[in-house]
Design a protein around this motif. Sequence first.
Motif, mmCIF file in Angstrom:
data_model
loop_
_atom_site.group_PDB
_atom_site.id
_atom_site.type_symbol
_atom_site.label_atom_id
_atom_site.label_comp_id
_atom_site.label_asym_id
_atom_site.label_seq_id
_atom_site.Cartn_x
_atom_site.Cartn_y
_atom_site.Cartn_z
ATOM 1 N N LEU A 115 41.594 44.790 35.015
ATOM 2 C CA LEU A 115 40.289 44.840 35.672
ATOM 3 C C LEU A 115 40.194 45.878 36.785
ATOM 4 C CD1 LEU A 115 39.441 41.025 35.923
ATOM 5 C CD2 LEU A 115 38.662 42.666 34.221
ATOM 6 N N PHE A 116 41.316 46.309 37.324
ATOM 7 C CA PHE A 116 41.262 47.242 38.445
ATOM 8 C C PHE A 116 41.780 48.633 38.116
ATOM 9 C CE2 PHE A 116 41.322 43.143 40.659
ATOM 10 C CZ PHE A 116 40.251 43.301 41.516
ATOM 11 N N LEU A 117 42.822 48.708 37.314
ATOM 12 C CA LEU A 117 43.522 49.986 37.159
ATOM 13 C C LEU A 117 43.303 50.662 35.811
ATOM 14 C CD1 LEU A 117 46.887 48.977 38.882
ATOM 15 C CD2 LEU A 117 44.875 50.082 39.910
ATOM 16 N N VAL A 296 33.151 37.232 34.401
ATOM 17 C CA VAL A 296 33.464 36.396 33.243
ATOM 18 C C VAL A 296 34.898 35.891 33.332
ATOM 19 C CG1 VAL A 296 33.659 36.350 30.735
ATOM 20 C CG2 VAL A 296 31.760 37.565 31.816
ATOM 21 N N TRP A 297 35.807 36.752 33.754
ATOM 22 C CA TRP A 297 37.193 36.344 33.954
ATOM 23 C C TRP A 297 37.276 35.244 35.023
ATOM 24 C CZ3 TRP A 297 42.199 38.716 32.575
ATOM 25 C CH2 TRP A 297 42.103 39.564 31.464
ATOM 26 N N ASP A 298 36.555 35.435 36.121
ATOM 27 C CA ASP A 298 36.567 34.437 37.186
ATOM 28 C C ASP A 298 36.089 33.085 36.680
ATOM 29 O OD1 ASP A 298 37.433 36.407 38.864
ATOM 30 O OD2 ASP A 298 35.472 36.785 39.778
ATOM 31 N N ILE A 299 35.028 33.084 35.899
ATOM 32 C CA ILE A 299 34.505 31.829 35.359
ATOM 33 C C ILE A 299 35.535 31.149 34.461
ATOM 34 C CG2 ILE A 299 32.756 30.857 33.825
ATOM 35 C CD1 ILE A 299 30.789 32.911 34.917
ATOM 36 N N CYS A 300 36.212 31.923 33.638
ATOM 37 C CA CYS A 300 37.226 31.350 32.744
ATOM 38 C C CYS A 300 38.368 30.714 33.540
ATOM 39 C CB CYS A 300 37.763 32.424 31.812
ATOM 40 S SG CYS A 300 36.569 33.044 30.600
#
Length: 349
Positions: A115-117, A296-300
């Motif tokens: 998600l960042f790199l 979406v990742w956070d929700i999962c």
Amino acid sequence: MLTARTFLCKPFNSRPPSWAPSSVNHVAAANTKKRQSDTNFDKFKTKENKGWFKFGITSTGLYLSSGARRRRNSTPITTTAGVGGDSSVTELDDNIRKLLQAVLWVAEGVYILWLFLLPYAPGDPVWAISSETVNSLVGLSLNFFFILPLLNAVGVHTLEAPVLHPMSEGLFNFVIGWTLMFAPLLYTDWRRDRYGGSLDVLWGFQMFLTNTFLIPYMAIRLNKIGTEYNPRKTSQLGSIMTKGAPVVGLIGAAVCLLSTVWALYGRGDGSFGSVPERLEFLMSYLGSERLAYAFVWDICFYVIFQPWLIGDNIQNVQKDNVAVVRYLRYIPVVGLVAYCLCLNPDQET
């Protein structure tokens, strides 16, 4: 007149008097025999520990004692709340604990890299972020919890709210509202002392940056307690969040509900289309914007961590509401609202 017959003849049913020495000895022997019969210990030898056990049934209960020596390297078995809180996982079973920690650390590494790199996820990575993404992030931050849009709607125009697509605003505030309610849960987590850092900083970064800070916490809280265990003192922010947990739960619930309604029907006087058109925009938004993709990742992760943490801390809930919270914890957002509303800080252990 007494005769010799009087002394030589013994009555047919006569017994020795109760004060006679022979009678006292008889009673004592009978009591001793009774105690020995009440405790009939049988010895049996087991193959597992090669030691002797004594098993007995007395008038006061059932006894099981062991004469075997404990191995020098043996570790006492203690139980702790397992994942979900309903099952028990022994501290001796390091395989489960290490496996969970490994999975969490791998998830943290993938989260940061992907998600960042790395440039493969939708949108731009951190090192190549576009000005459009920065402007969108600033606009979403200004519309935090819909404060500015609601003030403008009632005629307060001290600061004008940026006009963004309501679907992006709804998604952003929905995740932030859910994150807000994690504060009382983290500050009442009975494993929080295994995390050596500041919970204030951890939750602040989780709230205003990304969910990437919660994943390491979930891994660190699985560590074993050291030989010197000093429970930390709750910070001022932690006291506010725990004592005001019902208020936090109501605010979070209101924000999540408003976010859903706003995403579907907000800014109806604009050119954002109907509900089907907004849903179509959401799909394209998730597939083109790195920030939305991260949400979406956070929700999962929240769907996994919410029942896990609530289950481990179900003892903090008011006794009358334990059963309700135990079942609601699996419902996203709703379970965390129930925990905040039913939290009893005095029962924290």
